[in-house]
Design a protein around this motif. Structure first.
Motif, mmCIF file in Angstrom:
data_model
loop_
_atom_site.group_PDB
_atom_site.id
_atom_site.type_symbol
_atom_site.label_atom_id
_atom_site.label_comp_id
_atom_site.label_asym_id
_atom_site.label_seq_id
_atom_site.Cartn_x
_atom_site.Cartn_y
_atom_site.Cartn_z
ATOM 1 N N ILE A 173 80.453 20.986 -25.026
ATOM 2 C CA ILE A 173 80.324 19.827 -24.537
ATOM 3 C C ILE A 173 78.496 19.735 -24.046
ATOM 4 O O ILE A 173 78.165 20.324 -23.668
ATOM 5 N N ILE A 174 78.525 18.833 -25.081
ATOM 6 C CA ILE A 174 76.446 18.622 -24.474
ATOM 7 C C ILE A 174 76.428 16.813 -24.312
ATOM 8 O O ILE A 174 76.498 16.228 -25.018
ATOM 9 N N ALA A 202 80.620 13.708 -33.065
ATOM 10 C CA ALA A 202 79.435 12.686 -32.308
ATOM 11 C C ALA A 202 80.283 12.106 -31.265
ATOM 12 O O ALA A 202 81.617 11.718 -31.027
ATOM 13 N N LEU A 203 79.393 11.956 -29.730
ATOM 14 C CA LEU A 203 80.299 10.803 -29.323
ATOM 15 C C LEU A 203 79.379 10.091 -29.054
ATOM 16 O O LEU A 203 77.713 10.095 -28.474
ATOM 17 N N THR A 204 78.740 9.208 -29.348
ATOM 18 C CA THR A 204 77.879 7.388 -28.752
ATOM 19 C C THR A 204 78.698 6.349 -28.138
ATOM 20 O O THR A 204 79.995 6.099 -28.163
ATOM 21 N N ALA A 205 78.041 6.017 -27.015
ATOM 22 C CA ALA A 205 78.610 5.044 -26.357
ATOM 23 C C ALA A 205 77.834 3.082 -27.180
ATOM 24 O O ALA A 205 78.333 2.539 -26.780
ATOM 25 N N HIS A 206 77.200 3.899 -28.486
ATOM 26 C CA HIS A 206 76.855 2.721 -28.601
ATOM 27 C C HIS A 206 77.316 1.647 -30.040
ATOM 28 O O HIS A 206 77.740 0.160 -29.655
ATOM 29 N N CYS A 248 79.848 15.790 -38.419
ATOM 30 C CA CYS A 248 81.853 15.822 -39.053
ATOM 31 C C CYS A 248 82.442 14.292 -38.710
ATOM 32 O O CYS A 248 82.918 14.106 -39.684
ATOM 33 N N GLY A 249 82.571 14.447 -37.887
ATOM 34 C CA GLY A 249 82.866 13.492 -36.874
ATOM 35 C C GLY A 249 82.544 12.479 -36.130
ATOM 36 O O GLY A 249 81.109 12.595 -35.479
ATOM 37 N N TYR A 250 83.604 11.795 -35.286
ATOM 38 C CA TYR A 250 82.715 10.337 -34.660
ATOM 39 C C TYR A 250 83.484 10.179 -33.482
ATOM 40 O O TYR A 250 84.899 9.665 -34.088
ATOM 41 N N LEU A 251 83.291 10.026 -32.196
ATOM 42 C CA LEU A 251 84.002 9.838 -31.620
ATOM 43 C C LEU A 251 83.402 8.487 -30.148
ATOM 44 O O LEU A 251 81.902 8.845 -29.915
ATOM 45 N N SER A 252 83.696 7.721 -30.553
ATOM 46 C CA SER A 252 83.067 6.457 -29.258
ATOM 47 C C SER A 252 82.878 6.368 -27.917
ATOM 48 O O SER A 252 84.291 6.747 -27.798
ATOM 49 N N MET A 299 79.141 16.325 -29.359
ATOM 50 C CA MET A 299 77.623 16.410 -28.920
ATOM 51 C C MET A 299 77.314 14.900 -28.902
ATOM 52 O O MET A 299 77.782 13.494 -29.901
ATOM 53 N N ASP A 300 76.780 14.879 -27.222
ATOM 54 C CA ASP A 300 76.229 12.838 -26.875
ATOM 55 C C ASP A 300 74.756 13.039 -27.952
ATOM 56 O O ASP A 300 74.267 13.693 -28.011
ATOM 57 N N ILE A 301 75.214 11.678 -28.340
ATOM 58 C CA ILE A 301 73.782 10.884 -29.511
ATOM 59 C C ILE A 301 72.568 10.755 -28.443
ATOM 60 O O ILE A 301 71.777 10.868 -28.430
#
Ligand code: MN
Length: 135
Positions: free
Chosen positions: A8-9, A82-86, A101-105, A53-55
């Motif tokens: 986890i970054i 990717a992990l992003t709050a935006h 390859c994937g994306y989680l908000s 990965m936090d963006i």
């Protein structure tokens, strides 16, 4: 079989603690970094089954860090989610273009997070980390 390693970054300590707690409780071996440079080093050393990965990171951001992982033959095959709050328009596309390859908000869904991570590992291990997956 050893429990899968997850890296986890993430620079936000509250988000980090929650993710670590959930994944540790589920039996994963969890590695952490709070900046991109350390994260890339840990990825090289530990070869995790998945990188979360936090963006938005201070200095080198998560998109740049993902490109660095994908450009290095030692880490190019590691799946990066990717992990992003935006959750802004174009965010997911940018993450995928960088090599995620994937994306989680965020905030993460605590009831689904472990299942999403497990699915990401299973699916990328069978189809490879360059194919995009929906989580
Ligand atoms: Mn952040």
């Amino acid at each position: 079989m050893n429990a899968p390693k997850i890296l986890i970054i993430e620079d936000n300590p509250v988000n980090m603690e929650l993710a670590v707690d959930l994944l540790s409780a589920a039996g994963f071996r969890v590695f952490t970094a709070n900046n991109a440079e350390d994260g890339v080093q840990v990825a090289v050393a530990e070869q995790p089954a998945l990188v979360l990965m936090d963006i938005s990171l201070p200095g080198t951001d998560g998109l740049q860090a993902t490109r660095a992982l994908k450009a290095n033959p030692v880490t190019a095959q590691l799946p990066v989610v990717a992990l992003t709050a935006h959750a802004m328009a174009g965010d997911e596309e940018r993450a995928r273009a960088a090599g995620c390859c994937g994306y989680l908000s965020k905030p993460i869904d605590t009831r689904r997070f472990v299942q999403q991570v497990t699915a990401a590992i299973q699916r990328t291990s069978s189809i490879g980390s360059s194919t995009t997956i929906d989580l």
